[in-house]
Write an enzyme that holds these catalytic residues in place. Structure first.
Site, PDB file in Angstrom:
ATOM      1  N   ASP A  80       0.800  -1.322   0.109  1.00 43.93           N
ATOM      2  CA  ASP A  80      -0.142   0.087   0.001  1.00 43.93           C
ATOM      3  C   ASP A  80       1.037   1.205   0.207  1.00 43.93           C
ATOM      4  O   ASP A  80       0.683   2.301  -0.487  1.00 43.93           O
ATOM      5  CB  ASP A  80      -1.003   0.154   1.414  1.00 43.93           C
ATOM      6  CG  ASP A  80      -2.240  -0.870   1.011  1.00 43.93           C
ATOM      7  OD1 ASP A  80      -2.279  -1.651   0.120  1.00 43.93           O
ATOM      8  OD2 ASP A  80      -3.114  -0.701   1.578  1.00 43.93           O
ATOM      9  N   CYS A 121       1.304  -8.304   5.318  1.00 44.68           N
ATOM     10  CA  CYS A 121       1.078  -6.723   4.869  1.00 44.68           C
ATOM     11  C   CYS A 121      -0.399  -6.463   4.509  1.00 44.68           C
ATOM     12  O   CYS A 121      -0.967  -7.752   3.913  1.00 44.68           O
ATOM     13  CB  CYS A 121       1.818  -5.994   4.024  1.00 44.68           C
ATOM     14  SG  CYS A 121       3.628  -5.874   4.687  1.00 44.68           S
ATOM     15  N   ASP A 122      -1.093  -5.436   5.033  1.00 43.36           N
ATOM     16  CA  ASP A 122      -2.181  -4.822   4.599  1.00 43.36           C
ATOM     17  C   ASP A 122      -3.320  -6.035   4.067  1.00 43.36           C
ATOM     18  O   ASP A 122      -3.901  -6.356   4.934  1.00 43.36           O
ATOM     19  CB  ASP A 122      -1.891  -3.705   3.652  1.00 43.36           C
ATOM     20  CG  ASP A 122      -1.255  -2.543   4.040  1.00 43.36           C
ATOM     21  OD1 ASP A 122      -1.378  -2.458   5.345  1.00 43.36           O
ATOM     22  OD2 ASP A 122      -0.590  -2.137   3.606  1.00 43.36           O
ATOM     23  N   LYS A 123      -3.645  -6.009   2.872  1.00 38.66           N
ATOM     24  CA  LYS A 123      -4.694  -6.870   2.157  1.00 38.66           C
ATOM     25  C   LYS A 123      -4.233  -8.248   2.308  1.00 38.66           C
ATOM     26  O   LYS A 123      -5.249  -9.131   2.010  1.00 38.66           O
ATOM     27  CB  LYS A 123      -5.115  -6.273   1.087  1.00 38.66           C
ATOM     28  CG  LYS A 123      -5.357  -4.921   0.806  1.00 38.66           C
ATOM     29  CD  LYS A 123      -6.284  -4.377   2.037  1.00 38.66           C
ATOM     30  CE  LYS A 123      -6.234  -2.904   2.129  1.00 38.66           C
ATOM     31  NZ  LYS A 123      -5.184  -2.301   2.802  1.00 38.66           N
ATOM     32  N   CYS A 194       5.391  -2.349   8.375  1.00 40.47           N
ATOM     33  CA  CYS A 194       5.631  -0.818   8.660  1.00 40.47           C
ATOM     34  C   CYS A 194       5.587  -0.903  10.391  1.00 40.47           C
ATOM     35  O   CYS A 194       4.420  -1.513  10.859  1.00 40.47           O
ATOM     36  CB  CYS A 194       5.206  -0.169   8.231  1.00 40.47           C
ATOM     37  SG  CYS A 194       5.249  -0.016   6.289  1.00 40.47           S
ATOM     38  N   GLU A 446      -6.996   4.692  -0.144  1.00 39.77           N
ATOM     39  CA  GLU A 446      -6.667   5.272   0.916  1.00 39.77           C
ATOM     40  C   GLU A 446      -6.506   6.671   0.610  1.00 39.77           C
ATOM     41  O   GLU A 446      -5.897   7.080  -0.503  1.00 39.77           O
ATOM     42  CB  GLU A 446      -5.150   4.554   1.594  1.00 39.77           C
ATOM     43  CG  GLU A 446      -5.732   3.000   2.171  1.00 39.77           C
ATOM     44  CD  GLU A 446      -4.409   2.537   2.522  1.00 39.77           C
ATOM     45  OE1 GLU A 446      -3.298   2.941   2.507  1.00 39.77           O
ATOM     46  OE2 GLU A 446      -4.646   1.428   3.317  1.00 39.77           O
ATOM     47  N   SER A 472      -5.048   4.938   5.327  1.00 40.84           N
ATOM     48  CA  SER A 472      -4.097   3.985   5.883  1.00 40.84           C
ATOM     49  C   SER A 472      -3.843   4.020   7.300  1.00 40.84           C
ATOM     50  O   SER A 472      -4.198   5.053   7.959  1.00 40.84           O
ATOM     51  CB  SER A 472      -2.783   4.974   5.411  1.00 40.84           C
ATOM     52  OG  SER A 472      -1.619   4.150   5.912  1.00 40.84           O
TER      53      SER A 472
END
Length: 562
Positions: A80, A121-123, A194, A446, A472
């Site tokens: 992202d 991560c994310d998705k 992150c 985002e 985000s």
């Protein structure tokens, strides 16, 4: 065993020939062992995933040691942070559905007995959880872990959110070119997700309380020996769970979803967790009302404020006791969690976490001294968001309980960023960004660039932003997202005009435009119907099938087409 479908009987001799050709079977007796899929998400361009090939190799070795046969496959992944601010962000949320569909396809096509999921991560994490709910095959998750926090030349702790806000600060002239470049080089020092409480780490922490991982999954560093040993132990546990037929839907119940939101409140997680957890509930067959989230927020104290809401990183949380210490603290308050639920360890949530005390009260606050008596996320309702909207109250300055300002409206992310950068947006404005929802975006991109620019320019307490898009996990400030229904579906956010007075009331959890209903009704009569922005490819199909944020932004086939 499920895998007997592809390996037993004379009629499956051709399939057995193909299985022998893989080299995974070392002897004929291996056909009698459980077949375990390793659903990996190794990808070179995502720093949170560059080390996952190594972790998968550790999992393979441990699965063999435990008496099963591992077979690895890979899913896609989108970073992202790299995809931010351009067409790439249109693909981020939709990639969640591709990941779920791809994993479902491989798992069911090959009749695996169990699945070892390695997201980060994310998705990718929620996409894999959706697949686990859908296939309901014995499964365990072990994510790749967070990266170390960065450190500037001046000794300031850095995370990726520091870098996004630095862009606004540099444009404003408040930091030098040298400082800007120093931050760029040092914000992300290692592999891993992150370092703050952004979406990836929020979801990886929530998996602990859902019961899908071993303890400390959310906080043990990507580069640590503990992460590698966790992979080994998770592999052993998975093979045990295959024998005991412990399945994901046995673990992820309505009470588990409640507890996921409770931990989210206690840690001030990303607003994206609401979207993903609702999607998980939907896939698990659980009808979950947004109003329930506010009830959880009211009874759950905010115990750990992590970057971007503070300077503390995930490693700081780990050193302070990790998620187990937060769960243990929450269990001390009756009615906050459901601690007697089963988890992938074969033990209850209580047994996994009881006695895990806080080691640093600056990083994780005790029950009697929380950051706030109520949780770090809120669901807002009102005439702008009749089906709800989300705000990370933990990322809002504590002095702000209500905000009233004049609307300045934009029908795209890019228009808003340009207006913020050229100083058209001023103190007292409520920036309205619409037609950026799941259908309208498409992909519900985002809004990190506009929120970071607002904060970076020193307007974090003076300008609010509302959108049918999302944020985000690095976003902070007065930022309301996930407004439902979205503008593309005729939601009231489409009716707001420049100069309208908008009130965001955090105490009463409301979001309203201060216009009479008859005025809004007249505006609706002249509203131009939405036309899809993308006509071909995956995003066109996504636009046609995706639902609004209040249902998790999942794809559903209309009943008249089934």
């Amino acid at each position: 065993m499920r895998s007997d479908m592809i390996k037993k009987g004379d009629h499956q001799a051709p399939a057995r020939s193909l299985l022998h050709a893989t080299g995974a079977l070392k002897s004929p007796t291996d056909m009698n062992k459980p077949f375990v899929a390793i659903c990996n998400s190794y990808i070179d361009i995502v720093p949170g995933h560059v080390h996952l090939r190594e972790l998968a190799d550790i999992a393979k070795e441990a699965i063999r040691e435990a008496g099963a046969i591992p077979f690895e496959f890979n899913t896609i992944g989108v970073d992202d942070g790299i995809a931010m601010g351009h067409i790439g962000m249109r693909y981020s949320l939709p990639s969640r559905e591709i990941i779920a569909d791809a994993a479902e396809t491989v798992i069911n096509a090959h009749w695996f007995d169990g699945v070892f999921y390695i997201p980060n991560c994310d998705k990718i994490t929620p996409g894999m959880i959706l697949a686990a709910m859908r296939t309901n095959v014995p499964a365990i998750f072990c994510s790749g872990g967070p990266m170390k926090a960065g450190l500037s030349a001046h000794g300031k702790a850095l995370t990726l959110s520091s870098m996004f806000e630095a862009v606004g600060a540099f444009k404003e002239g408040s930091i030098s070119k040298e400082e800007f470049l120093d931050m760029e080089q040092n914000a992300c020092p290692t592999c891993g997700s992150c370092a703050g409480m952004f979406t990836a780490n929020s979801m990886n922490c929530l998996m602990e309380v859902l019961g899908l991982t071993l303890p400390y999954n959310g906080t043990a560093l990507a580069v640590s020996d503990q992460r590698r040993e966790m992979i080994r132990q998770a592999a052993f546990k998975l093979v045990e769970n295959i024998k005991n037929d412990l399945k994901p839907r046995d673990i992820v119940t309505r009470e588990a979803i409640d507890d996921a939101f409770a931990l989210d409140m206690a840690m001030g997680g990303s607003t994206n967790t609401v979207l993903h957890t609702l999607a998980i509930a939907n896939e698990a067959g659980i009808d979950y009302d947004l109003e329930r989230i506010n009830a959880i927020a009211k009874r759950t104290p905010y115990l750990s404020k992590i970057a971007p809401s503070s300077s503390y990183s995930m490693h700081d949380v780990h050193e302070a006791g990790g998620v187990p210490a937060i769960i243990n603290e929450l269990m001390k308050k009756d009615g906050t969690l459901h601690p007697d639920r089963i988890t992938v360890t074969g033990k209850t949530l209580r047994e996994n976490n009881e006695g895990k005390e806080i080691k640093n009260f600056d990083v994780i606050h005790p029950l009697d001294a929380p950051y706030d008596a109520q949780g770090g996320l809120s669901i807002l309702f009102g005439n702008i968001a009749p089906k709800g909207a989300v705000i990370k109250v933990g990322g809002v300055d504590p002095s702000i309980k209500t905000f009233t300002g004049k609307a300045i409206c934009f029908n795209s992310h890019d228009e808003a960023v340009e207006a913020i950068d050229n100083r058209t947006v001023r103190a007292g404005h409520v920036v309205v960004i619409r037609y950026e929802g799941p259908k309208g975006g498409p992909g519900m991109p985002e809004m990190l660039a506009p929120t970071s620019s607002i904060v970076g320019r020193g307007l974090g307490k003076d300008v609010a932003l509302i959108t049918d898009g999302r944020f985000s996990g690095a976003t902070r400030g007065i930022a309301v997202g996930h407004i439902s229904p979205e503008a593309a579906s005729g939601g009231p956010i489409a009716l707001i005009e420049d100069g309208d007075e908008i009130t965001i009331d955090l105490t009463n959890r409301t979001l309203n435009v201060n216009q009479p209903e008859d005025v809004l009704a007249r505006r609706r009569e002249s509203l131009t119907p939405f036309k899809a922005k993308v006509k071909t490819g995956y995003l066109a199909r996504y636009t046609a099938l995706v639902t609004s944020a209040n249902t998790g932004g999942v794809m559903q086939v209309p009943e008249n087409l089934i």
